[in-house]
Design a protein around this motif. Sequence first.
Motif, PDB file in Angstrom:
ATOM      1  N   ILE A   8       0.837  -1.295  -0.031  1.00 32.50           N
ATOM      2  CA  ILE A   8      -0.005  -0.008   0.049  1.00 32.50           C
ATOM      3  C   ILE A   8       0.830   1.168   0.096  1.00 32.50           C
ATOM      4  N   ASP A   9       1.744   1.111   0.865  1.00 33.48           N
ATOM      5  CA  ASP A   9       2.606   2.713   1.036  1.00 33.48           C
ATOM      6  C   ASP A   9       4.188   2.210   0.884  1.00 33.48           C
ATOM      7  N   ARG A  10       4.467   2.472  -0.363  1.00 34.08           N
ATOM      8  CA  ARG A  10       5.868   2.120  -0.708  1.00 34.08           C
ATOM      9  C   ARG A  10       7.010   3.168  -0.242  1.00 34.08           C
ATOM     10  N   TYR A  11       6.480   4.142   0.628  1.00 36.53           N
ATOM     11  CA  TYR A  11       7.721   5.326   1.322  1.00 36.53           C
ATOM     12  C   TYR A  11       8.655   4.720   1.971  1.00 36.53           C
ATOM     13  N   SER A  12       9.816   5.044   1.663  1.00 37.31           N
ATOM     14  CA  SER A  12      11.161   4.731   2.252  1.00 37.31           C
ATOM     15  C   SER A  12      11.996   5.967   2.432  1.00 37.31           C
ATOM     16  N   ALA A  13      12.103   6.257   3.541  1.00 38.78           N
ATOM     17  CA  ALA A  13      12.799   7.488   3.858  1.00 38.78           C
ATOM     18  C   ALA A  13      14.490   7.338   3.637  1.00 38.78           C
ATOM     19  N   SER A  14      14.904   8.469   2.916  1.00 40.83           N
ATOM     20  CA  SER A  14      16.287   8.428   2.579  1.00 40.83           C
ATOM     21  C   SER A  14      17.077   8.999   3.635  1.00 40.83           C
ATOM     22  N   GLU A  15      16.361   9.721   4.586  1.00 44.19           N
ATOM     23  CA  GLU A  15      17.283  10.398   5.557  1.00 44.19           C
ATOM     24  C   GLU A  15      16.355  10.275   6.872  1.00 44.19           C
ATOM     25  N   VAL A  27      19.469  16.010  14.503  1.00 41.76           N
ATOM     26  CA  VAL A  27      20.272  15.749  13.326  1.00 41.76           C
ATOM     27  C   VAL A  27      19.740  15.058  12.212  1.00 41.76           C
ATOM     28  N   VAL A  28      19.901  15.316  10.945  1.00 41.90           N
ATOM     29  CA  VAL A  28      19.331  14.712   9.888  1.00 41.90           C
ATOM     30  C   VAL A  28      20.751  13.696   9.235  1.00 41.90           C
ATOM     31  N   SER A  29      20.519  12.486   9.295  1.00 42.78           N
ATOM     32  CA  SER A  29      21.306  11.530   8.815  1.00 42.78           C
ATOM     33  C   SER A  29      20.904  10.526   7.734  1.00 42.78           C
ATOM     34  N   SER A  30      21.573  10.138   7.049  1.00 44.09           N
ATOM     35  CA  SER A  30      21.100   8.852   6.167  1.00 44.09           C
ATOM     36  C   SER A  30      21.606   7.522   6.610  1.00 44.09           C
TER      37      SER A  30
END
Length: 51
Positions: A8-15, A27-30
């Motif tokens: 249903i939801d293919r969202y995958s966070a890159s960060e 903090v933002v990190s990959s």
Amino acid sequence: MVIHNSTIDRYSASEGYFECRTCGTRVVSSTHVASCEQCGGSVRNIAVARE
């Protein structure tokens, strides 16, 4: 038929967005952050909804 959330939801966070539980530094990190760079406290991923 079984429907999975990945279907249903293919969202995958890159960060990831991480916040220190002690001092509030963000903090933002990959990659996964294990501890705060400022105070050494534990961090949580704030990009993930908490319900």
